[in-house]
Design a protein around this motif. Structure first.
Motif, PDB file in Angstrom:
ATOM      1  N   ARG A  92       0.832  -1.222   0.000  1.00 24.30           N
ATOM      2  CA  ARG A  92       0.000   0.000   0.000  1.00 24.30           C
ATOM      3  C   ARG A  92       0.863   1.268   0.000  1.00 24.30           C
ATOM      4  O   ARG A  92       1.791   1.371  -0.777  1.00 24.30           O
ATOM      5  N   ASN A 147      -4.666  -2.070  12.356  1.00 29.64           N
ATOM      6  CA  ASN A 147      -5.144  -1.829  10.985  1.00 29.64           C
ATOM      7  C   ASN A 147      -6.638  -1.520  11.036  1.00 29.64           C
ATOM      8  O   ASN A 147      -7.247  -1.522  12.122  1.00 29.64           O
ATOM      9  N   LEU A 152     -12.321  -2.025  13.599  1.00 30.88           N
ATOM     10  CA  LEU A 152     -13.694  -2.529  13.576  1.00 30.88           C
ATOM     11  C   LEU A 152     -13.921  -3.590  14.648  1.00 30.88           C
ATOM     12  O   LEU A 152     -14.945  -3.602  15.337  1.00 30.88           O
ATOM     13  N   ILE A 175     -13.414  -7.158   2.042  1.00 34.12           N
ATOM     14  CA  ILE A 175     -12.326  -6.175   1.892  1.00 34.12           C
ATOM     15  C   ILE A 175     -11.345  -6.637   0.818  1.00 34.12           C
ATOM     16  O   ILE A 175     -10.799  -5.853   0.058  1.00 34.12           O
ATOM     17  N   ILE A 181     -16.182  -8.311   6.057  1.00 32.15           N
ATOM     18  CA  ILE A 181     -16.488  -7.523   7.250  1.00 32.15           C
ATOM     19  C   ILE A 181     -17.575  -8.173   8.110  1.00 32.15           C
ATOM     20  O   ILE A 181     -17.425  -8.238   9.333  1.00 32.15           O
ATOM     21  N   VAL A 220     -20.596   1.096   6.538  1.00 38.60           N
ATOM     22  CA  VAL A 220     -19.338   0.690   5.914  1.00 38.60           C
ATOM     23  C   VAL A 220     -19.262   1.298   4.523  1.00 38.60           C
ATOM     24  O   VAL A 220     -20.188   1.115   3.715  1.00 38.60           O
ATOM     25  N   ILE A 250     -14.796   4.381   7.199  1.00 38.96           N
ATOM     26  CA  ILE A 250     -14.563   5.070   5.921  1.00 38.96           C
ATOM     27  C   ILE A 250     -13.448   4.414   5.112  1.00 38.96           C
ATOM     28  O   ILE A 250     -13.275   4.716   3.935  1.00 38.96           O
ATOM     29  N   SER A 281      -8.171   3.180   7.773  1.00 41.46           N
ATOM     30  CA  SER A 281      -6.828   2.612   7.657  1.00 41.46           C
ATOM     31  C   SER A 281      -5.815   3.741   7.571  1.00 41.46           C
ATOM     32  O   SER A 281      -6.101   4.798   7.012  1.00 41.46           O
ATOM     33  N   ASP A 283      -2.800   3.284   5.986  1.00 37.45           N
ATOM     34  CA  ASP A 283      -1.905   3.110   4.833  1.00 37.45           C
ATOM     35  C   ASP A 283      -2.637   3.128   3.497  1.00 37.45           C
ATOM     36  O   ASP A 283      -2.167   2.579   2.511  1.00 37.45           O
ATOM     37  N   LYS A 284      -3.812   3.764   3.486  1.00 36.44           N
ATOM     38  CA  LYS A 284      -4.485   3.978   2.201  1.00 36.44           C
ATOM     39  C   LYS A 284      -4.272   5.452   1.811  1.00 36.44           C
ATOM     40  O   LYS A 284      -3.141   5.893   1.761  1.00 36.44           O
TER      41      LYS A 284
HETATM   42  C1  LIG Z   1      -9.513  -1.293   3.669  1.00 32.69           C
HETATM   43  C2  LIG Z   1     -10.779  -1.305   4.409  1.00 32.69           C
HETATM   44  C3  LIG Z   1     -10.903  -1.995   5.621  1.00 32.69           C
HETATM   45  C4  LIG Z   1      -9.768  -2.812   6.184  1.00 32.69           C
HETATM   46  O1  LIG Z   1      -8.706  -2.034   6.600  1.00 32.69           O
HETATM   47  P1  LIG Z   1      -7.272  -2.725   6.790  1.00 32.69           P
HETATM   48  O2  LIG Z   1      -6.411  -1.563   7.190  1.00 32.69           O
HETATM   49  O3  LIG Z   1      -6.903  -3.329   5.493  1.00 32.69           O
HETATM   50  O4  LIG Z   1      -7.419  -3.722   7.858  1.00 32.69           O
HETATM   51  C5  LIG Z   1     -12.093  -1.956   6.285  1.00 32.69           C
HETATM   52  N1  LIG Z   1     -13.132  -1.264   5.785  1.00 32.69           N
HETATM   53  C6  LIG Z   1     -13.054  -0.555   4.640  1.00 32.69           C
HETATM   54  C7  LIG Z   1     -14.238   0.207   4.178  1.00 32.69           C
HETATM   55  C8  LIG Z   1     -11.881  -0.559   3.908  1.00 32.69           C
HETATM   56  O5  LIG Z   1     -11.800   0.127   2.756  1.00 32.69           O
END
Ligand SMILES: *Cc1c(COP(=O)(O)O)cnc(C)c1O
Length: 438
Positions: A92, A147, A152, A175, A181, A220, A250, A281, A283-284
């Motif tokens: 990522r 993470n 969650l 995911i 989820i 979600v 988000i 997250s 790292d997005k």
């Molecule tokens: C990426 C994502 C997750 C999971 O997050 P991680 O950091 O990969 O564990 C959960 N919910 C949504 C909406 C996501 O986009």
């Protein structure tokens, strides 16, 4: 009478012993830096190559030096020329130089839980939590876990174990890599109360399901797919008055609206709309280290942070350092890649292709479509530019040092420059030249 030794024996005798090769100053230095085992493995491999005649016996030390890993870890540096900004398989978001520096400093002994002023114990992560609240004033409190999924899990466990989580059927998402989820939430002991249909869920659907058994309503963000046509989604603002907390996952980690990605939710807007908690997250799109960020109401955040499970989900000092430097430091590489001017990308691609053509490489600059990736902003096309090479370059570049990861399209290897920082262009040119010479 002396018998003549077989020629292969003779060859073998000319290959220096392992301890002799290891005494080469370059390899001795590397043994101090990388450890004896990794250097010895490189030497043994080089000796094997000499034994099979692939390299001359005199070249064993050179071959071993060349085969040494960059670090003592198996993870190798990769130039991300895929055109996917947040490439899941490439870890990522790449960290900014500021975040990398912070990680290096924090990796030693550091004051993560110590007040150096008074010499007494201090709250772990206090400065990163302050940085989060400075960036998102709408949040009363913040907490950081491993993470997004952990955020969650902690919310579900602390707020809804033995109770219900009300969730729209259109938001029961996977995911990636088989992780779903709904299954993650159910694993905490919370019960899922599904409402609405895949394409349409109204505020009344939620209102009818909410009751004494409700832990919270979960919204979600369906971050990796789109539902279009006859659709209806209840907004956070329409659910905030139902008497139970609304938790908004988000995903992407945008702290404030990003004009280039109008459909991506952000923490500030969700909190302003009445969400009790936002999870995301690190790292997005935030462009930081892998972590999960929880922002929101003081009482809810405290229930999460004080839950026994919080200890099992806490992040290490290097993550805290990287996250804080991401929040306080200069724009992240992810931000730079998202905001790169396509005209500048085109110039870089043309300059690179010109240089490579002058070296006899069949290279040309072409237009390209980049994407956010990492399960974010599906359907968003980021206009980009790439250097197009003959397809065999793809595999050879992947195996170089640094590895350069392009993508194959229509029988050509494309090196998309949107996620490549400009200062890596020279390294890309060197890698292409090296790959062509093999
Ligand atoms: C990426 C994502 C997750 C999971 O997050 P991680 O950091 O990969 O564990 C959960 N919910 C949504 C909406 C996501 O986009």
């Amino acid at each position: 009478m002396e018998s003549q030794p077989a020629p292969v024996e003779d060859e073998r005798r000319r290959i220096a012993r392992t301890d002799v090769v290891m005494a080469d100053p370059r390899l001795a230095e590397a043994a101090g830096r990388l450890g004896h085992g990794l250097v010895k493995a490189a030497v043994v491999t080089a000796q094997r190559r000499a034994r099979t005649g692939e390299i001359p016996p005199a070249a064993v030390a050179d071959a071993a030096v060349e085969a040494l890993p960059v670090t003592a870890s198996g993870l190798r540096p990769v130039v991300n020329a895929t055109g996917v900004l947040l490439h899941t398989n490439l870890g990522r978001a790449p960290l900014s130089a500021a975040a990398q520096d912070a990680v290096r400093v924090a990796s030693g002994a550091t004051d993560v839980e110590l007040d150096l002023e008074t010499g007494t114990r201090a709250r772990r992560g206090r400065s990163v939590l302050a940085a989060l609240l400075e960036r998102v004033p709408a949040a009363e409190a913040a907490h950081v876990v491993n993470n997004g999924a952990a955020a969650l899990v902690l919310a579900a466990t602390a707020l809804a174990a033995g109770k219900e989580i009300v969730i729209g059927r259109g938001e029961m998402v996977e995911i990636g890599d088989g992780f779903r989820i709904p299954e993650l939430l159910a694993a905490t002991g919370a019960r899922l109360r599904e409402v609405g249909t895949t394409n349409r869920t109204t505020p009344d659907d939620y209102a009818a399901a909410v009751g004494p058994e409700t832990g919270f309503i979960l919204k979600v963000h369906p971050s990796n797919f789109q539902v279009t046509g006859f659709t209806r989604e209840a907004e956070v603002a329409e659910l905030a008055g139902l008497g139970v907390p609304v938790v908004a996952d988000i995903g992407s980690g945008l702290l404030a609206p990003e004009p280039l990605l109008p459909d991506e939710p952000d923490a500030a807007t969700r909190l302003a709309a009445g969400a009790g908690l936002v999870t995301a997250s690190g790292d997005k799109l935030l462009g930081g280290p892998q972590c999960g960020i929880v922002l929101g109401r003081e009482d809810l955040v405290r229930r999460l942070a004080r839950h026994p499970l919080a200890r099992a989900l806490r992040v290490d000092k290097m993550t805290l350092a990287a996250l804080e430097a991401t929040l306080r430091g200069p724009h992240t590489p992810t931000h730079e890649a998202l905001h790169a001017d396509v005209a500048v990308l085109r110039e870089r691609a043309e300059r690179l292709a010109d240089r490579l053509r002058a070296d006899g490489v069949d290279a040309r600059a072409v237009g390209s479509d980049a994407a956010v990736g990492g399960g974010g902003a599906p359907g968003v096309v980021l206009p980009s530019a790439a250097v197009s090479l003959p397809e065999p370059y793809a595999a050879r570049l992947r195996q170089g040092v640094p590895a350069v990861m392009g993508r194959v399209e229509d029988g050509r290897c494309l090196l998309d420059l949107r996620a490549v920082p400009a200062e890596q262009d020279a390294a890309v040119a060197r890698a292409v030249r090296a790959a062509g010479g093999r």
